[in-house]
Design an enzyme around this catalytic site. Structure first.
Site, PDB file in Angstrom:
ATOM      1  N   ASP A   1       0.849  -1.186   0.000  1.00  0.00           N
ATOM      2  CA  ASP A   1       0.000   0.000   0.000  1.00  0.00           C
ATOM      3  C   ASP A   1       0.889   1.243   0.000  1.00  0.00           C
ATOM      4  O   ASP A   1       2.098   1.166   0.161  1.00  0.00           O
ATOM      5  CB  ASP A   1      -0.966  -0.022   1.181  1.00  0.00           C
ATOM      6  CG  ASP A   1      -0.263  -0.033   2.524  1.00  0.00           C
ATOM      7  OD1 ASP A   1       0.922   0.305   2.589  1.00  0.00           O
ATOM      8  OD2 ASP A   1      -0.909  -0.389   3.524  1.00  0.00           O
TER       9      ASP A   1
ATOM     10  N   ASP B   1      -7.989  -7.563   0.312  1.00  0.00           N
ATOM     11  CA  ASP B   1      -7.078  -7.762   1.441  1.00  0.00           C
ATOM     12  C   ASP B   1      -7.780  -7.309   2.702  1.00  0.00           C
ATOM     13  O   ASP B   1      -8.683  -6.463   2.645  1.00  0.00           O
ATOM     14  CB  ASP B   1      -5.793  -6.942   1.277  1.00  0.00           C
ATOM     15  CG  ASP B   1      -6.018  -5.478   1.686  1.00  0.00           C
ATOM     16  OD1 ASP B   1      -5.610  -5.108   2.803  1.00  0.00           O
ATOM     17  OD2 ASP B   1      -6.620  -4.715   0.903  1.00  0.00           O
TER      18      ASP B   1
ATOM     19  N   CYS C   1     -12.556 -28.321   6.763  1.00  0.00           N
ATOM     20  CA  CYS C   1     -11.289 -27.618   6.558  1.00  0.00           C
ATOM     21  C   CYS C   1     -10.120 -28.579   6.707  1.00  0.00           C
ATOM     22  O   CYS C   1     -10.103 -29.433   7.606  1.00  0.00           O
ATOM     23  CB  CYS C   1     -11.165 -26.469   7.559  1.00  0.00           C
ATOM     24  SG  CYS C   1      -9.642 -25.511   7.381  1.00  0.00           S
TER      25      CYS C   1
ATOM     26  N   CYS D   1      -6.878 -27.518   7.196  1.00  0.00           N
ATOM     27  CA  CYS D   1      -5.734 -26.878   7.853  1.00  0.00           C
ATOM     28  C   CYS D   1      -5.307 -27.702   9.072  1.00  0.00           C
ATOM     29  O   CYS D   1      -6.069 -28.535   9.570  1.00  0.00           O
ATOM     30  CB  CYS D   1      -6.086 -25.449   8.263  1.00  0.00           C
ATOM     31  SG  CYS D   1      -7.003 -25.326   9.815  1.00  0.00           S
TER      32      CYS D   1
ATOM     33  N   CYS E   1      -7.707 -27.842  12.150  1.00  0.00           N
ATOM     34  CA  CYS E   1      -8.912 -28.673  12.011  1.00  0.00           C
ATOM     35  C   CYS E   1      -8.575 -30.143  11.780  1.00  0.00           C
ATOM     36  O   CYS E   1      -9.331 -31.025  12.191  1.00  0.00           O
ATOM     37  CB  CYS E   1      -9.762 -28.146  10.855  1.00  0.00           C
ATOM     38  SG  CYS E   1     -10.403 -26.486  11.140  1.00  0.00           S
TER      39      CYS E   1
ATOM     40  N   HIS F   1      -5.822 -21.359  10.297  1.00  0.00           N
ATOM     41  CA  HIS F   1      -7.166 -21.769   9.912  1.00  0.00           C
ATOM     42  C   HIS F   1      -7.911 -20.646   9.194  1.00  0.00           C
ATOM     43  O   HIS F   1      -8.563 -20.871   8.153  1.00  0.00           O
ATOM     44  CB  HIS F   1      -7.981 -22.201  11.128  1.00  0.00           C
ATOM     45  CG  HIS F   1      -9.449 -22.290  10.820  1.00  0.00           C
ATOM     46  ND1 HIS F   1     -10.006 -23.341  10.128  1.00  0.00           N
ATOM     47  CD2 HIS F   1     -10.463 -21.402  11.043  1.00  0.00           C
ATOM     48  CE1 HIS F   1     -11.298 -23.117   9.948  1.00  0.00           C
ATOM     49  NE2 HIS F   1     -11.596 -21.960  10.504  1.00  0.00           N
TER      50      HIS F   1
END
Length: 376
Positions: free
Chosen positions: A93, A267, A305, A307, A310, A336
Site C-alpha cells: 500500500d 485484502d 477444513c 488446515c 482442524c 485456519h
C-alpha cells in the site's frame, strides 16, 4: 523472456470475473484474497505456511516498513521478497492510510504529508514521489498510488476536496513510478459514497492510465449496504481488461458480495487479527474459542477444513490453548482463518468458471446464517 504485467480474463458469470494477474514473481488467480503482512511478516505464520493455504500474494505496508527497518535497508538486503523469504507476488500500500490513522502529529499539504513516527516521534515527509521510491526499494510487484483515504462520514465538499487531491497525487505517482517488466501501478478511486465523485475519480484515473484500479475509501464505517451500492455504481466504470481491487475488505460476506459486483482482489487484517483474538471463521459463521462451550468438544473447529488446526486438533484443545495464553493457539487459528478465506476464494473461482456463482453465494450466505453447530 521477462513476464509482462497483465490481466487475463478467462470467464465471467454475471458481473463476477475469473482471471489471472501475471507479475514478475508469479501469477495470482482471481478472485483473490491477499493476507496482510504489515511489517514484513504475516503475523504468527511462516511464509511456507501462508503459501500452503493457497495464498499467492501478500501485502506489505509502506508506512511501517519505511519507519522500521527502513526501505533503504530492505533494498540493500535484496528487497522484501528476499528479506522475508516470500517467493510470490507482493502488493504494497502507499502509506497514506497509516499516516492518517497512526502518526502522532501530521500536516497535509499539496506536497504530501509531514508527520511524526508513532514509534519514536521522528519526523518524516511522505509524498507521492517518496512513496513510489519506497515501494520500488521494497521491490513490490504491485505498487499503489499515494492517496488520502477519505474518512466516513464526510460532506460532499470534503469528499470532493480529498478525492481531487488524491487524483493530483495519482498523476505524480504515475510520473515517479519506474516501469519494469512484471511490475504494475494501481490507481485508487476515491469519492466516498457520492456517485458523481466516484465517476469523476474513475475518469481521472483512466485519463492518467494505470495497470489496475482499486476502490478505496470503503469499509470505513459506512456499512455493507452503502458499500455494495457504491460498488454497484463504481465497478462498471472501471476497465474490463484491468484487475479491480477493493482495499481493506473484509468479512467473508463482504467479499462474496463484492465478487458478484465484479471485484477481483481483496485484502484485510480480519483473518489474522481474529486468529490472535480467539475468533475462528467457519462455514457456519464466526466461532469464539474462548467460550466455555468448547472446553469438552472433541470435534474440529470446521469439519470441512484441511488446515492443521482442524485436521489435527479438537475445539477443546484450541480452547485450552487460548485460555492458557499459549502462543500455539493464535498460530493455529491464524492458519485456519487464512485457509478458510482461501477456500472461499477457490470456491468462488470454481463457481464462476462453471457459471453458478449466484448459487454459490446463496448457499454460502444461507449456511453462514445458520450459526455454529451445537456442542455435543
Amino acid at each position: 523472456m521477462l513476464t509482462q504485467f497483465r490481466f487475463d480474463l478467462h470467464a465471467t458469470d454475471g458481473a463476477a470475473r475469473l482471471g489471472i494477474v501475471h507479475t514478475a514473481h508469479g501469477p495470482m488467480d482471481t478472485p483473490a484474497f491477499m493476507p496482510v503482512g504489515t511489517a514484513g511478516t504475516v503475523k504468527a505464520m511462516l511464509p511456507d505456511s501462508v503459501a500452503a493455504t493457497g495464498a499467492q500474494t501478500i501485502l506489505g505496508n509502506t508506512y511501517h516498513l519505511m519507519l522500521r527497518p527502513g526501505a533503504e535497508r530492505i533494498g540493500r538486503l535484496g528487497g522484501l521478497h528476499e528479506f522475508m523469504q516470500w517467493q510470490g507476488p507482493i502488493l504494497t500500500d502507499s502509506g497514506g492510510f497509516q499516516v492518517m490513522s497512526l502518526a502522532k502529529l501530521r500536516k497535509m499539504t499539496e506536497e504530501g504529508v509531514a508527520f511524526q513516527s508513532h514509534i519514536d516521534g521522528s519526523k518524516h515527509l511522505l509524498t507521492p514521489e517518496r512513496s513510489m521510491q519506497i515501494q520500488h526499494l521494497l521491490d513490490a510487484d504491485i505498487t499503489m498510488a499515494f492517496d488520502e483515504c477519505t474518512p466516513f462520514p464526510a460532506t460532499p465538499e470534503q469528499a470532493a476536496q480529498s478525492m481531487r487531491l488524491s487524483m493530483r497525487w495519482a498523476k505524480r505517482s504515475k510520473d515517479a513510478f519506474v516501469e519494469r517488466p512484471g511490475y504494475g501501478l494501481f490507481g485508487i478511486v476515491q469519492g466516498g459514497i457520492h456517485h458523481d465523485l466516484r465517476q469523476e475519480s474513475a475518469e481521472a484515473l483512466q485519463g492518467i492510465g494505470f495497470d489496475g484500479y482499486a476502490v478505496g475509501g470503503l469499509a470505513v464505517g459506512e456499512g455493507q449496504e452503502l458499500m455494495f451500492s457504491t460498488l454497484d455504481f463504481t465497478t462498471p466504470l472501471l476497465p474490463t481488461d484491468r484487475p479491480r481491487y477493493l482495499m481493506g475488505v473484509g468479512k467473508p460476506s463482504d467479499i462474496v458480495g463484492a465478487v458478484l459486483r465484479g471485484i477481483d482482489m481483496f485484502d484485510c487484517v480480519m483473518p489474522t487479527r481474529s486468529g490472535r483474538t480467539a475468533q475462528g471463521f467457519t462455514r457456519r459463521g464466526t466461532v469464539n474459542l474462548r467460550n466455555a462451550r468448547h472446553q469438552d468438544d472433541p470435534r474440529p473447529l470446521d469439519e470441512h477444513c484441511a488446515c492443521p488446526a482442524c485436521r489435527q486438533y479438537s475445539r477443546a484443545y484450541l480452547h485450552h490453548l487460548i485460555r492458557s495464553e499459549e502462543i500455539l493457539g493464535p498460530m493455529l487459528l491464524t492458519w485456519h482463518n487464512i485457509q478458510f478465506y482461501q477456500d472461499v476464494m477457490k470456491g468462488l473461482r470454481q463457481a464462476i468458471g462453471e457459471g453458478r456463482v449466484q448459487d454459490f453465494a446463496r448457499d454460502f450466505l444461507a449456511t453462514e446464517a445458520l450459526g455454529d453447530i451445537e456442542p455435543i
